[in-house]
Design a protein around this motif. Structure first.
Motif, PDB file in Angstrom:
ATOM      1  N   ASN A  91       0.819  -1.205   0.000  1.00  0.00           N
ATOM      2  CA  ASN A  91       0.000   0.000   0.000  1.00  0.00           C
ATOM      3  C   ASN A  91       0.851   1.252   0.000  1.00  0.00           C
ATOM      4  OD1 ASN A  91      -2.700  -0.031  -0.228  1.00  0.00           O
ATOM      5  ND2 ASN A  91      -3.084  -0.792   1.825  1.00  0.00           N
ATOM      6  N   ARG A  92       1.921   1.137   0.725  1.00  0.00           N
ATOM      7  CA  ARG A  92       2.782   2.308   0.799  1.00  0.00           C
ATOM      8  C   ARG A  92       3.563   2.493  -0.490  1.00  0.00           C
ATOM      9  NH1 ARG A  92       3.891   0.861   6.059  1.00  0.00           N
ATOM     10  NH2 ARG A  92       5.888  -0.047   5.487  1.00  0.00           N
ATOM     11  N   ARG A  93       4.024   1.339  -1.063  1.00  0.00           N
ATOM     12  CA  ARG A  93       4.960   1.438  -2.169  1.00  0.00           C
ATOM     13  C   ARG A  93       4.249   1.627  -3.530  1.00  0.00           C
ATOM     14  NH1 ARG A  93       8.636  -3.458  -2.099  1.00  0.00           N
ATOM     15  NH2 ARG A  93       6.923  -4.317  -3.283  1.00  0.00           N
ATOM     16  N   PRO A 128       1.029   2.406  -4.674  1.00  0.00           N
ATOM     17  CA  PRO A 128       0.265   3.582  -5.085  1.00  0.00           C
ATOM     18  C   PRO A 128       1.163   4.792  -5.311  1.00  0.00           C
ATOM     19  CG  PRO A 128      -0.771   2.517  -3.227  1.00  0.00           C
ATOM     20  CD  PRO A 128       0.587   1.916  -3.372  1.00  0.00           C
ATOM     21  N   LYS A 129       2.238   4.848  -4.568  1.00  0.00           N
ATOM     22  CA  LYS A 129       3.120   5.993  -4.735  1.00  0.00           C
ATOM     23  C   LYS A 129       3.694   5.989  -6.161  1.00  0.00           C
ATOM     24  CE  LYS A 129       6.874   7.678  -2.175  1.00  0.00           C
ATOM     25  NZ  LYS A 129       7.766   7.368  -1.067  1.00  0.00           N
ATOM     26  N   ALA A 130       4.187   4.819  -6.561  1.00  0.00           N
ATOM     27  CA  ALA A 130       4.738   4.693  -7.916  1.00  0.00           C
ATOM     28  C   ALA A 130       3.646   4.941  -8.958  1.00  0.00           C
ATOM     29  CB  ALA A 130       5.337   3.300  -8.102  1.00  0.00           C
ATOM     30  N   TYR A 131       2.458   4.451  -8.649  1.00  0.00           N
ATOM     31  CA  TYR A 131       1.339   4.612  -9.576  1.00  0.00           C
ATOM     32  C   TYR A 131       0.989   6.082  -9.754  1.00  0.00           C
ATOM     33  CZ  TYR A 131      -3.725   5.076 -10.302  1.00  0.00           C
ATOM     34  OH  TYR A 131      -4.953   5.493 -10.681  1.00  0.00           O
ATOM     35  N   PHE A 132       0.923   6.820  -8.641  1.00  0.00           N
ATOM     36  CA  PHE A 132       0.598   8.243  -8.767  1.00  0.00           C
ATOM     37  C   PHE A 132       1.724   9.013  -9.442  1.00  0.00           C
ATOM     38  CE2 PHE A 132      -2.514   7.401  -5.279  1.00  0.00           C
ATOM     39  CZ  PHE A 132      -3.630   7.709  -6.038  1.00  0.00           C
ATOM     40  N   ARG A 133       2.943   8.527  -9.183  1.00  0.00           N
ATOM     41  CA  ARG A 133       4.087   9.166  -9.845  1.00  0.00           C
ATOM     42  C   ARG A 133       3.932   8.985 -11.367  1.00  0.00           C
ATOM     43  NH1 ARG A 133       9.467   7.504  -9.945  1.00  0.00           N
ATOM     44  NH2 ARG A 133       8.872   5.625  -8.829  1.00  0.00           N
ATOM     45  N   ASN A 184       1.286  11.152 -12.734  1.00  0.00           N
ATOM     46  CA  ASN A 184       1.769  12.529 -12.789  1.00  0.00           C
ATOM     47  C   ASN A 184       2.624  12.757 -14.031  1.00  0.00           C
ATOM     48  OD1 ASN A 184       1.802  15.053 -11.659  1.00  0.00           O
ATOM     49  ND2 ASN A 184       3.783  14.713 -10.653  1.00  0.00           N
ATOM     50  N   ALA A 216       7.634   4.407 -14.306  1.00  0.00           N
ATOM     51  CA  ALA A 216       6.926   4.429 -13.030  1.00  0.00           C
ATOM     52  C   ALA A 216       5.911   3.299 -12.955  1.00  0.00           C
ATOM     53  CB  ALA A 216       6.231   5.780 -12.849  1.00  0.00           C
ATOM     54  N   ALA A 226       5.639   0.199 -10.524  1.00  0.00           N
ATOM     55  CA  ALA A 226       4.439   0.006  -9.717  1.00  0.00           C
ATOM     56  C   ALA A 226       3.940  -1.433  -9.761  1.00  0.00           C
ATOM     57  CB  ALA A 226       3.334   0.947 -10.192  1.00  0.00           C
TER      58      ALA A 226
END
Ligand SMILES: [Zn+2]
Length: 379
Positions: free
Chosen positions: A34-36, A38-43, A46, A59, A63
């Motif tokens: 969850n931490r890893r 979604p961060k890559a996904y949102f990156r 973006n 990215a 992800a």
């Protein structure tokens, strides 16, 4: 650049949600992912929004690196890039999929097929061929063989095309015997001075596709070149029976072989009967070539005109006529010949491409046997 983001905005979260629901029961791992992820996904998202698509791919690859359930996302992304004509990016996505160790055999074949399509669309035929060959024995085999067939036809590699056609026939994917006969005739035409090799190919084509006109015509032409006009004449008279739809193409060589082998009366009988049954410009021309009596030639033309309102034959008839204002005849004749020329062309039934000579494969649309053996005026 236009980019349809809506499916990404909807599709990515759904793919992640499904993946997690199905396989992430370990809560500790879930928290970690969850931490890893979604961060890559949102990156990635973006980057996409900023039109930095290469970074976006990186990215997304990051992800979904360790999550086999997100391969659908990759497929969607790869297909999207291919449709947009961004083949390099599509190739990168599909190659990444193939490099993943956790992919099922089915998905691996699917990725291999997608990669082949990328190369095909990009016009990289060598790499497409390699990718397609790896699909033998998979559920994509028939599609792959058809694509290979198209590549080999385009590159005029008739031996390989024949191989693919044989595999398609053996695999129950349709009857490719007509195609195979064409490939063998093409090989025969490319055999150069090796008449023995050419004749062997043509005879094999005749055996594979006995109803086709091309192998018989090719065999007759080879026999003529070998000085065996009588042999050529026999092949052509048989062909006139087995392939009557191609009589327009057979009539000329038949008359030539008959004259060379002293069998003009027999040829006249065969061609007259055909002309009686259905008048044809080419059969008329062959009859005219065999006829020694000029008066008889004019009778044949008139007989044709009685049955068909043919401008082509009318122009031929007028050419030999003595007109009252003789000095103007060449001018009138020139105008007539100009008007008649387009009527003597052949036209592809599939795409309408017109040509002065008959083609077995249309240069316009690549269809085989799409040219009727009749002139435009007779269609
Ligand atoms: Zn065509």
């Amino acid at each position: 650049m236009e980019f349809d983001f809506s499916w990404l905005l909807w599709g990515l979260p759904i793919a992640f949600a499904l993946g997690w629901l199905a396989s992430r029961l370990d809560l500790r791992q879930l928290r970690l992912e969850n931490r890893r992820a979604p961060k890559a996904y949102f990156r990635g998202l973006n980057f996409l929004l900023n039109e930095q698509q290469d970074q976006a791919i990186d990215a997304f690859i990051e992800a979904v690196r360790n999550d086999p359930d997100t391969s659908e996302l990759h497929f969607a992304l790869g297909n999207l890039f291919r449709r947009r004509g961004e083949y390099e990016r599509a190739v990168r996505v599909h190659e990444h999929l193939l490099s993943r160790g956790d992919l099922s055999a089915k998905d691996r074949h699917r990725a291999q097929h997608a990669l082949a399509l990328d190369f095909l669309k990009a016009g990289l035929l060598d790499r497409a061929e390699d990718a397609l060959r790896k699909l033998e024995g998979t559920e994509h085999e028939a599609q792959a063989l058809l694509a290979l067939l198209a590549i080999y036809e385009r590159t005029r590699d008739w031996a390989q095309a024949g191989e693919a056609a044989r595999k398609l026939t053996a695999g129950g994917h349709g009857d490719f015997s007509g195609r195979l006969a064409h490939y063998l005739c093409e090989q025969a035409a490319g055999a150069g001075d090796d008449a023995g090799e050419a004749e062997a190919r043509v005879r094999e084509a005749l055996r594979i596709s006995p109803g086709a006109a091309r192998p018989g015509l090719a065999l007759a032409s080879l026999r003529m070149r070998a000085g065996d006009a009588a042999g050529a004449f026999e092949v052509l008279t048989t062909l006139a029976d087995t392939a009557p739809q191609s009589l327009g193409l057979i009539a000329g060589p038949l008359a030539e072989a008959a004259r060379a082998s002293g069998q003009a009366p027999r040829a006249l009988r065969v061609l007259s009967a055909a002309q009686e049954a259905r008048p044809s410009l080419d059969v008329l021309e062959a009859l005219v070539a065999l006829e020694t009596d000029p008066q008889r030639v004019r009778e044949l033309q008139v007989k044709h005109l009685e049955r068909e309102p043919s401008l082509v034959v009318a122009a031929q008839w007028i050419a030999a006529e003595k007109l009252e204002h003789e000095q103007f005849h060449p001018l009138v004749q020139r105008a007539l010949n100009q008007a008649v020329k387009p009527l003597t062309r052949y036209r592809c039934a599939a795409c309408g491409f017109e040509a002065n000579r008959h083609f077995w494969q249309c240069p316009g649309c690549q269809a085989w046997d799409s040219y009727p053996a009749r002139r435009v005026e007779e269609l």
